[in-house]
Enzyme design. Structure first.
Site, short mmCIF file in Angstrom:
data_model
loop_
_atom_site.label_atom_id
_atom_site.label_comp_id
_atom_site.label_asym_id
_atom_site.label_seq_id
_atom_site.Cartn_x
_atom_site.Cartn_y
_atom_site.Cartn_z
N GLN A 1 0.97 -1.40 0.07
CA GLN A 1 -0.05 0.12 0.07
C GLN A 1 0.63 1.25 -0.12
O GLN A 1 2.14 1.43 0.41
CB GLN A 1 -0.85 0.12 1.11
CG GLN A 1 -2.37 0.74 0.92
CD GLN A 1 -3.09 0.51 2.04
OE1 GLN A 1 -3.32 -0.78 2.42
NE2 GLN A 1 -4.15 1.38 2.22
N SER B 1 3.94 -6.43 2.77
CA SER B 1 2.79 -6.41 3.33
C SER B 1 1.55 -7.16 2.45
O SER B 1 1.72 -8.30 2.09
CB SER B 1 2.39 -4.97 3.61
OG SER B 1 1.17 -5.11 4.58
N LEU B 2 0.66 -6.12 1.94
CA LEU B 2 -0.39 -6.89 1.17
C LEU B 2 0.22 -7.64 -0.03
O LEU B 2 -0.15 -8.58 -0.66
CB LEU B 2 -1.39 -6.16 0.46
CG LEU B 2 -1.03 -4.95 -0.35
CD1 LEU B 2 -1.21 -5.68 -1.94
CD2 LEU B 2 -1.49 -3.73 -0.52
N ARG C 1 -9.22 -8.09 4.26
CA ARG C 1 -8.11 -7.48 5.12
C ARG C 1 -8.20 -5.99 5.03
O ARG C 1 -7.93 -5.54 6.05
CB ARG C 1 -6.83 -7.88 4.52
CG ARG C 1 -5.40 -7.80 4.87
CD ARG C 1 -4.22 -8.28 4.17
NE ARG C 1 -3.00 -8.21 4.77
CZ ARG C 1 -2.26 -7.04 4.57
NH1 ARG C 1 -2.49 -6.10 3.93
NH2 ARG C 1 -1.06 -6.93 5.33
N HIS D 1 0.30 -2.91 11.21
CA HIS D 1 1.42 -3.65 11.65
C HIS D 1 1.77 -3.32 13.20
O HIS D 1 2.95 -3.19 13.30
CB HIS D 1 2.50 -3.66 10.72
CG HIS D 1 2.23 -4.05 9.20
ND1 HIS D 1 2.14 -5.42 9.15
CD2 HIS D 1 2.08 -3.53 8.25
CE1 HIS D 1 1.81 -5.55 7.94
NE2 HIS D 1 1.77 -4.49 7.09
N GLN E 1 1.39 -11.59 10.20
CA GLN E 1 1.91 -10.35 9.39
C GLN E 1 0.98 -9.29 9.66
O GLN E 1 1.23 -7.83 9.66
CB GLN E 1 1.69 -10.83 8.02
CG GLN E 1 2.05 -9.55 6.92
CD GLN E 1 1.13 -9.46 5.75
OE1 GLN E 1 0.02 -9.24 6.06
NE2 GLN E 1 1.75 -9.78 4.65
#
Length: 314
Positions: free
Chosen positions: A10, A94-95, A119, A203, A252
């Site tokens: 992102q 991440s994603l 998510r 996170h 994560q």
């Protein structure tokens, strides 16, 4: 030449992303249609025409970024590039781990899109707007940034969210704690310490409700062993077992994205070329700072695809 494919997270989104690919290649257009159908929404319209604030919404940005990454990969495959025989590893920021897994055949595109929609919604809803924040601490090493976060917490949450590159660490948590971290970082000699324009504190432990939502969503998802190992964010080490992948994707959500360590591990294990598949060039810039001997190539336009295929054939 040993290659790893990496997939952005992102912040890389921009209005118009993927449009040139869709216009040039039917394989790319099919991915965007697949994602639209999986979500029951014309996400591609938002991606190509905006408005920007709609694209920036976490629940839209996450599947949109995955769509561009997978469209890029589908075009490369159609032109004869097989991931399994070209790359030694995949990794995603991440994603981007979902994009990496879809590229490696561990998740199908529709499943990845639906998981990322869950998510994105879950991460956005985990903390009421205005209660959380994130900040970038530039010019401090990771250990010092961790000390800053611990000093700033003072009974609230303030944790290292992203270890992106040498001297580039992001902290996340309660708004007041993150604001304290900015001031403490400056006092410790940070080159810059700035609040980030994000909609939630990603996170960190405040994302626990989102982790629970992902555990439920992933429990029912069909996850296969990837064709090449995934270097996982929370481990900075490779995994291939579907059960472990499922667990690490849950971890994560609240865990630190160990990107600097992941790229270091890949470089130390023979990867010389990092191909960033998807929107922007953020990860390619990080590779230059982490693994100075390595080559970084960003691929997200028809021209980029031609350049990459020429390099690989050469």
């Amino acid at each position: 030449m040993t290659i790893a494919f990496t997939f952005p997270g992102q912040g890389s989104q921009s209005v118009g992303m993927g449009k040139a690919l869709a216009d040039a290649f039917p394989e790319a257009k099919a991915v965007f249609e697949e994602v639209d159908e999986a979500l029951g929404q014309k996400l591609s319209d938002i991606m190509w025409s905006g408005p920007e604030d709609a694209l920036t919404l976490t629940a839209n940005a996450q599947p949109a970024l995955m769509a561009v990454s997978l469209a890029t990969m589908r075009v490369l495959e159609a032109k004869g590039l097989e991931l399994k025989s070209t790359a030694a590893f995949v990794a995603g920021h991440s994603l981007g781990e979902y994009s990496a897994l879809a590229a490696a055949g561990s998740l199908d595109v529709a499943t990845a899109a639906r998981l990322l929609r869950v998510r994105g919604d879950a991460m956005q809803n985990a903390v009421p707007v205005g209660q959380g924040a994130m900040a970038a601490l530039l010019g401090l090493d990771f250990e010092t940034a961790q000390e800053v976060a611990e000093d700033a917490a003072q009974g609230e949450v303030c944790q290292t969210a992203n270890d992106n590159a040498p001297g580039q660490v992001v902290v996340s948590g309660h708004l007041a704690a993150v604001e304290r971290a900015v001031e403490i970082a400056k006092a410790k000699g940070a080159r810059r310490a700035v609040m980030l324009p994000v909609s939630a504190p990603f996170h960190c432990s405040l994302m626990e409700p989102a982790a629970d939502a992902m555990a439920a969503a992933l429990a029912g998802a069909d996850i296969k062993a990837p064709s090449v190992p995934l270097v996982a964010n929370v481990l900075a080490a490779p995994i291939s077992d579907p059960a472990e992948i499922r667990g690490r994707l849950v971890e994560q959500v609240t865990g630190t994205v160990r990107w600097r360590e992941s790229i270091t591990w890949l470089s130390e294990n023979g990867v010389e070329t990092f191909v960033e598949a998807g929107t922007g060039k953020v990860l390619t810039g990080m590779v230059r700072r982490i693994a100075k001997e390595a080559t970084g190539i960003a691929v997200n336009t028809p021209e980029d695809i031609d350049v990459l295929l020429e390099k690989l054939s050469g």
